[in-house]
Write a protein that holds these residues in place. Structure first.
Motif, PDB file in Angstrom:
ATOM      1  N   GLY A 148       0.798  -1.214   0.000  1.00  0.00           N
ATOM      2  CA  GLY A 148       0.000   0.000   0.000  1.00  0.00           C
ATOM      3  C   GLY A 148       0.832   1.266   0.000  1.00  0.00           C
ATOM      4  N   GLU A 149       0.122   2.378  -0.093  1.00  0.00           N
ATOM      5  CA  GLU A 149       0.757   3.691  -0.089  1.00  0.00           C
ATOM      6  C   GLU A 149       0.068   4.581   0.928  1.00  0.00           C
ATOM      7  N   GLY A 150       0.701   5.699   1.222  1.00  0.00           N
ATOM      8  CA  GLY A 150       0.138   6.623   2.192  1.00  0.00           C
ATOM      9  C   GLY A 150       1.006   6.700   3.430  1.00  0.00           C
ATOM     10  N   GLU A 151       0.425   7.184   4.515  1.00  0.00           N
ATOM     11  CA  GLU A 151       1.180   7.298   5.756  1.00  0.00           C
ATOM     12  C   GLU A 151       1.517   5.904   6.291  1.00  0.00           C
ATOM     13  N   PRO A 152       2.719   5.721   6.849  1.00  0.00           N
ATOM     14  CA  PRO A 152       3.114   4.398   7.346  1.00  0.00           C
ATOM     15  C   PRO A 152       2.263   3.966   8.541  1.00  0.00           C
ATOM     16  N   LEU A 153       1.898   2.688   8.539  1.00  0.00           N
ATOM     17  CA  LEU A 153       1.165   2.071   9.643  1.00  0.00           C
ATOM     18  C   LEU A 153       1.854   0.758   9.988  1.00  0.00           C
ATOM     19  N   LEU A 154       2.435   0.680  11.169  1.00  0.00           N
ATOM     20  CA  LEU A 154       3.120  -0.524  11.625  1.00  0.00           C
ATOM     21  C   LEU A 154       2.140  -1.411  12.376  1.00  0.00           C
TER      22      LEU A 154
END
Length: 259
Positions: free
Chosen positions: A18-24
């Motif tokens: 995916g793309e966009g803000e990082p989500l861990l």
């Protein structure tokens, strides 16, 4: 598949989509990154989703026995973010992953944009109603999937998602690693440090969670300043998978609170 180097040199497998803000995404006790299944796929429509295998799990190395504490496992998570070239990320931890997420937000506040804690606690507590149901703990220790499924998921979801259910409960891990994950989760105690968490925090908890009863979430809400608690009616311990409405709440929370 990518590999990050933990502080002790252990290789940690990680992936992204995916793309966009990082989500861990930080998985629970003895659960691989693949256990996030459909949840990771849905979140990758809106975020750059980063997942990893804890040490001793899946494709990651096992490392030293003394590194199996929730606080040191948070250092592994920080190493994954560094390998991913991410200075700031939203962090979503389930169960033991939520315990690890707490330490990540405490020890590396500059790395945590928002914090989402699902089906987790700050550690053991003498408060009434916080201890797991005895039968639930016996089921957890048994490892019998037929006994575990009702504690985690709605029966209808299990029937509709047999592959995701199988993957969640069948992470590749030795008995040695499973025992150390269990010990790390059981010995977690961050109650006296939770006030240091400054990241906007969303707490998601099922009202039917027998493994981590709801009063644990209430206590987290009291200890983490400004945190928001969402009680999910009837949900068990695996609400991060079988209650997709929680993803909408996460997106709304991040949109309002992100730096």
């Amino acid at each position: 598949m990518n590999f990050a180097e933990a502080p002790d040199g252990t290789e940690l497998a990680w992936s992204e989509a995916g793309e966009g803000e990082p989500l861990l995404l930080i998985a629970g006790q003895a659960t691989s990154m693949d256990g996030w299944g459909p949840t990771a796929k849905l979140l990758s429509r809106y975020f750059r989703v980063i997942r990893f295998d804890h040490r001793g799990i899946g494709r990651s190395g096992k490392g030293d026995a003394d590194r199996y504490t929730t606080r040191l496992l948070a250092e592994d998570a920080a190493a994954v973010l560094e390998a991913a070239g991410t200075d700031l990320a939203h962090v979503y931890g389930h169960s033991m992953g939520g315990r690890i997420g707490q330490w990540l937000a405490i020890d590396h506040p500059q790395k945590v944009n928002t914090l989402i804690l699902a089906a987790t606690s700050g550690g053991k507590s003498p408060e009434p109603g916080t201890q797991p149901d005895k039968a639930a703990m016996e089921a957890l220790v048994s490892g019998d999937v037929s006994r575990l499924e009702p504690l985690f998921f709605d029966a209808e979801w299990v029937c509709a998602n047999p592959e995701a259910t199988h993957v969640f409960f069948n992470s590749r891990a030795s008995a040695w690693a499973k025992a150390r994950h269990f010990k790390a989760s059981r010995e977690h105690d961050a109650w006296n440090e939770l006030s240091a968490i400054k990241a906007p925090t969303l707490i998601l908890h099922g009202t039917g969670d027998a493994l981590t009863p709801l009063p644990n979430a209430t206590l987290l809400r009291e200890h983490i300043q400004g945190s928001v608690l969402v009680r999910v009616p009837g949900a068990g311990h695996g609400l991060h998978l079988d209650h997709p409405e929680t993803l909408d709440w996460i997106r709304q929370f991040v949109a309002r609170k992100a730096r």
